[in-house]
Structure formats: C-alpha cells, structure tokens
Scaffold this active site. Structure first.
Site, PDB file in Angstrom:
ATOM      1  CB  THR A 114      -0.903  -0.026   1.252  1.00 21.93           C
ATOM      2  OG1 THR A 114      -1.827  -1.096   1.105  1.00 21.93           O
ATOM      3  CG2 THR A 114      -1.661   1.269   1.422  1.00 21.93           C
ATOM      4  CG  HIS A 160      -5.130  -8.914   0.389  1.00 21.65           C
ATOM      5  ND1 HIS A 160      -4.633  -9.704   1.398  1.00 21.65           N
ATOM      6  CD2 HIS A 160      -4.715  -7.647   0.669  1.00 21.65           C
ATOM      7  CE1 HIS A 160      -3.950  -8.948   2.255  1.00 21.65           C
ATOM      8  NE2 HIS A 160      -3.982  -7.691   1.837  1.00 21.65           N
ATOM      9  CG  ASN A 183      -1.384  -8.975   5.639  1.00 18.98           C
ATOM     10  OD1 ASN A 183      -0.792  -9.795   6.340  1.00 18.98           O
ATOM     11  ND2 ASN A 183      -0.835  -8.433   4.564  1.00 18.98           N
ATOM     12  CE1 TYR A 192      -6.759  -4.350   5.814  1.00 23.14           C
ATOM     13  CE2 TYR A 192      -4.985  -5.701   4.933  1.00 23.14           C
ATOM     14  CZ  TYR A 192      -5.413  -4.548   5.577  1.00 23.14           C
ATOM     15  OH  TYR A 192      -4.509  -3.609   5.982  1.00 23.14           O
ATOM     16  CG  ASN A 209      -5.481  -4.936  10.126  1.00 24.08           C
ATOM     17  OD1 ASN A 209      -5.366  -3.795  10.568  1.00 24.08           O
ATOM     18  ND2 ASN A 209      -5.290  -5.216   8.845  1.00 24.08           N
TER      19      ASN A 209
HETATM   20  C1  PHB Z   1      -1.832  -1.306   4.962  1.00 28.38           C
HETATM   21  O1  PHB Z   1      -2.330  -0.431   4.252  1.00 28.38           O
HETATM   22  O2  PHB Z   1      -1.349  -1.052   6.061  1.00 28.38           O
HETATM   23  C2  PHB Z   1      -1.849  -2.683   4.497  1.00 28.38           C
HETATM   24  C3  PHB Z   1      -2.573  -2.995   3.372  1.00 28.38           C
HETATM   25  C4  PHB Z   1      -2.595  -4.293   2.936  1.00 28.38           C
HETATM   26  C5  PHB Z   1      -1.917  -5.256   3.629  1.00 28.38           C
HETATM   27  C6  PHB Z   1      -1.179  -4.951   4.737  1.00 28.38           C
HETATM   28  C7  PHB Z   1      -1.164  -3.659   5.183  1.00 28.38           C
HETATM   29  O3  PHB Z   1      -1.982  -6.509   3.224  1.00 28.38           O
END
Ligand code: PHB
Length: 366
Positions: free
Chosen positions: A27, A176, A179, A181, A236
C-alpha cells in the site's frame, strides 16, 4: 560459479517469469481522487518491471471494499484506464504484473465508505486501534456482521473486479486473503464466530474464499490466479486457535484448484514471532509457493535451494531499489529506505530512488 536459482526463469501456466524475485504488494496511498491510478503510479511500476512478477498494491473490488485514503480501486472504467497505462508500461519493459484484489472489511471506517455505512465483517467484533481516514486517525467502530444474503453480493463484486482486471491488461490476479482483511476475517477463528454455514468448521470458514475463487475463475484461468495467506500475522487484531492445522486444511483444499501460486507472509509482522512450520505447509501444497517477510538475497537463495519455496516476494527492498534484481545479481549495495514516505505523498520516496548506474556504482569483478 554456483548457479543462482533466484535469477533463473520460472514458468507459471503460460507465463515465463525472468527470475524468482517478486515485488510484494504494498500500500502506497498515491492514487488520484476517485481511487484512480495516475501517472506517478505508472512510473513507479515501470521502474520496478525487472522483478520476475509485480503484485500490485491491494486494490478495492468496490467502493464498499475501501479502507484507507488514496488506495486504488479496480471496479470502474476510469480505474481500468489508469491501470491500463501501468500494465502497458510494465509489459513494454518485459515484466509481468498481477493485481491484488481487496475488500477491507472490519478495519475500514464509516467516513471512508458510501453513505457513512458501517464496515462489515463475519462477526461484530471491533478490532483494537484506529483507522487511517481523510480526517486523521479515528477509533475503529464495531462492524456490522454480514448476513448470508450480503455475502453473495460481495462475491459478485469480486467477480466484477476480476473482469475489470482483465480489461486493464493484467497477467493475473492475486486474491488478498491475508493480513486481517475480509477474507482472512472469515478464515481465522478469532474473528469468525458465526454459527451458520460460513462459520464454525474449517470448511465453513473457507466457504467465502471458495466462492471468491469461483467468481474470479469466471474471467481468469486457474493458473492466472494466486492467493495470499497469513496464518499467524496478528496485524489488524487477528488471531487463530490453531494456525498450523487450520492453514494445513485451507492449503490442502487449494491443491485441486491448480492456482498460479500461494503466497505466504510468514510469521507475525507485529511481534516478529514465527511459530508455524511453513515447510510443512509448503509440503502440503503441490503448486508454486511464494515466501515473503523479511527475506534478503542470502535467505532467499537458501530458501529456494532448500525447496522451502519457489519464489520470494520482497517488499521494502523494492521500495528503495527499483533495480533490486540488478543490485542483487551483481552484489551491489542497496539504497537506504525512507519510512516517512511509505504512505501517501508524491514522487519523493516513491519514484525518486536512484538506479545503481545513476549513483555511479559499478559491477564488482568481471
Ligand atoms: C496497509 O495499508 O497497512 C496494508 C494494506 C494491505 C496489507 C497490509 C497492510 O496486506
């Protein structure tokens, strides 16, 4: 001279990658208003096209999937036009590029979402911490638990985005599922407390991911689709009661899908702990395995030589070194990375890192 596998070609489906160095998805928060990729993004990816494969920064499949300021989307025509310039530039340089499909879920914030709606999640569990918003950091809110009927709508958004990715000229897509999400929120049992067909057993927790894979397969061949997973990343507010067993199941289930690859961020980004046996996970998978998280050239070479992985994804080193492949190949020093310019801003810390030739460094030896 020993053969350096890191720099040897590898075939994924109909694609032949020049080397086994992957640019990890990162990102960078530099899309134009409307979540549209713009000219500086073209330059950034073009500069890094000598990576065997670029995986783009995470890109929202719909306006509801957004979770951060200035991140790109892949759901409307303007975004497709922006991405098209990027894929054309990377292809002109002889590179390959997959787009990472993203739906943020509970770590978003109403101010980032249409009609200030609540973020969604498998279960109404508020993560710890604060969301990054256009108004600064704001505490996370309790997400709305998705109804079964909502889930099908999100699957359709993935299907649409996958189609748009095809129009934008990508070589493939990465789902994705990592992490913390939305897909990962379903996979791991710390965030999924549902007692319907999308919660409880491993099979049920994987149902949403399986539906997303099916939706993406509507417009892509299986070998053009990769999946990113993070068994033990606590980023997260994520947790799981048995990552080894659960991810063994998930990964084994992916075998018959004949995907391009699975891509694992190994260990925990937060504590740096690494308690999962990734070799065992790798051995339960019969396709291509991309390893990621803190690798340098020596570790990458060793991991590939040992059969621990097939390719290695590098993150931070690719931010500071557009010509990372050339530098690693020739054992040249790396540029210093500026962490203050990771997220947001302009060319500074984005497209202004020098190539080795520009700094006057030369190849050692003959
Ligand atoms: C972030 O924006 O912090 C971020 C985005 C996607 C990821 C990990 C971190 O997989």
């Amino acid at each position: 001279m020993s053969k350096q596998k890191l720099f040897s070609a590898v075939t994924i489906g109909n694609l032949t990658l020049d080397n086994r160095m992957v640019m990890a998805p990162m990102t960078r928060n530099r899309a134009a208003p409307g979540n549209i990729p713009q000219q500086i993004n073209v330059e950034y990816y073009r500069q890094r096209a000598t990576a065997g494969l670029i995986i783009t920064e995470a890109s929202q499949v719909s306006p509801e999937g957004v979770g951060y300021p200035d991140t790109p989307g892949i759901y409307n025509d303007q975004q497709v036009a922006g991405w098209r310039k990027i894929t054309d530039a990377v292809h002109q340089e002889g590179g390959h590029i997959f787009i990472q499909l993203w739906y943020v879920g509970r770590v978003s914030h109403p101010s980032l979402l249409p009609d200030n709606q609540l973020p969604v999640a498998p279960s109404a569990i508020k993560p710890e911490g604060e969301a990054v918003t256009y108004q600064g950091m704001q505490p996370y809110v309790e997400p709305r638990a998705l109804q079964s009927s909502d889930i099908q709508g999100i699957v359709l958004q993935y299907r649409h985005a996958a189609k748009m990715a095809k129009l934008a000229g990508f070589d493939g897509v990465e789902i994705h599922a990592a992490n913390g999400y939305l897909i990962d929120q379903f996979l791991r049992d710390g965030s999924n407390k549902r007692n319907d067909e999308d919660g409880g057993s491993e099979e049920n927790r994987m149902r949403f991911l399986n539906q997303v894979i099916d939706a993406v397969f509507d417009s892509w061949d299986s070998w053009e689709v990769g999946i990113r997973l993070t068994p033990e990343n606590s980023f997260n507010s994520m947790s799981d009661s048995d990552p080894q067993a659960h991810f063994h199941y998930f990964i084994s289930q992916l075998n018959p899908r004949n995907l391009a690859y699975i891509h694992l961020l190994e260990g925990d980004m937060m504590s740096k702990a690494r308690n999962v046996d990734y070799r065992a996970l790798r051995d339960s998978y019969n396709g291509i395995y991309i390893a990621n998280n803190g690798y340098d050239k020596a570790r990458a070479e060793a991991a590939i030589n040992n059969g621990d992985c097939d390719l290695v994804a590098f993150g931070v080193p690719f931010i500071a070194n557009p010509d990372l492949v050339y530098r690693y190949k020739n054992d040249l020093p790396l540029n210093e990375v500026d962490q203050s310019t990771f997220y947001g801003g302009d060319e500074k810390g984005y497209t202004d890192y020098p190539f080795a030739e520009q700094t006057g460094e030369t190849v050692q030896g003959s």
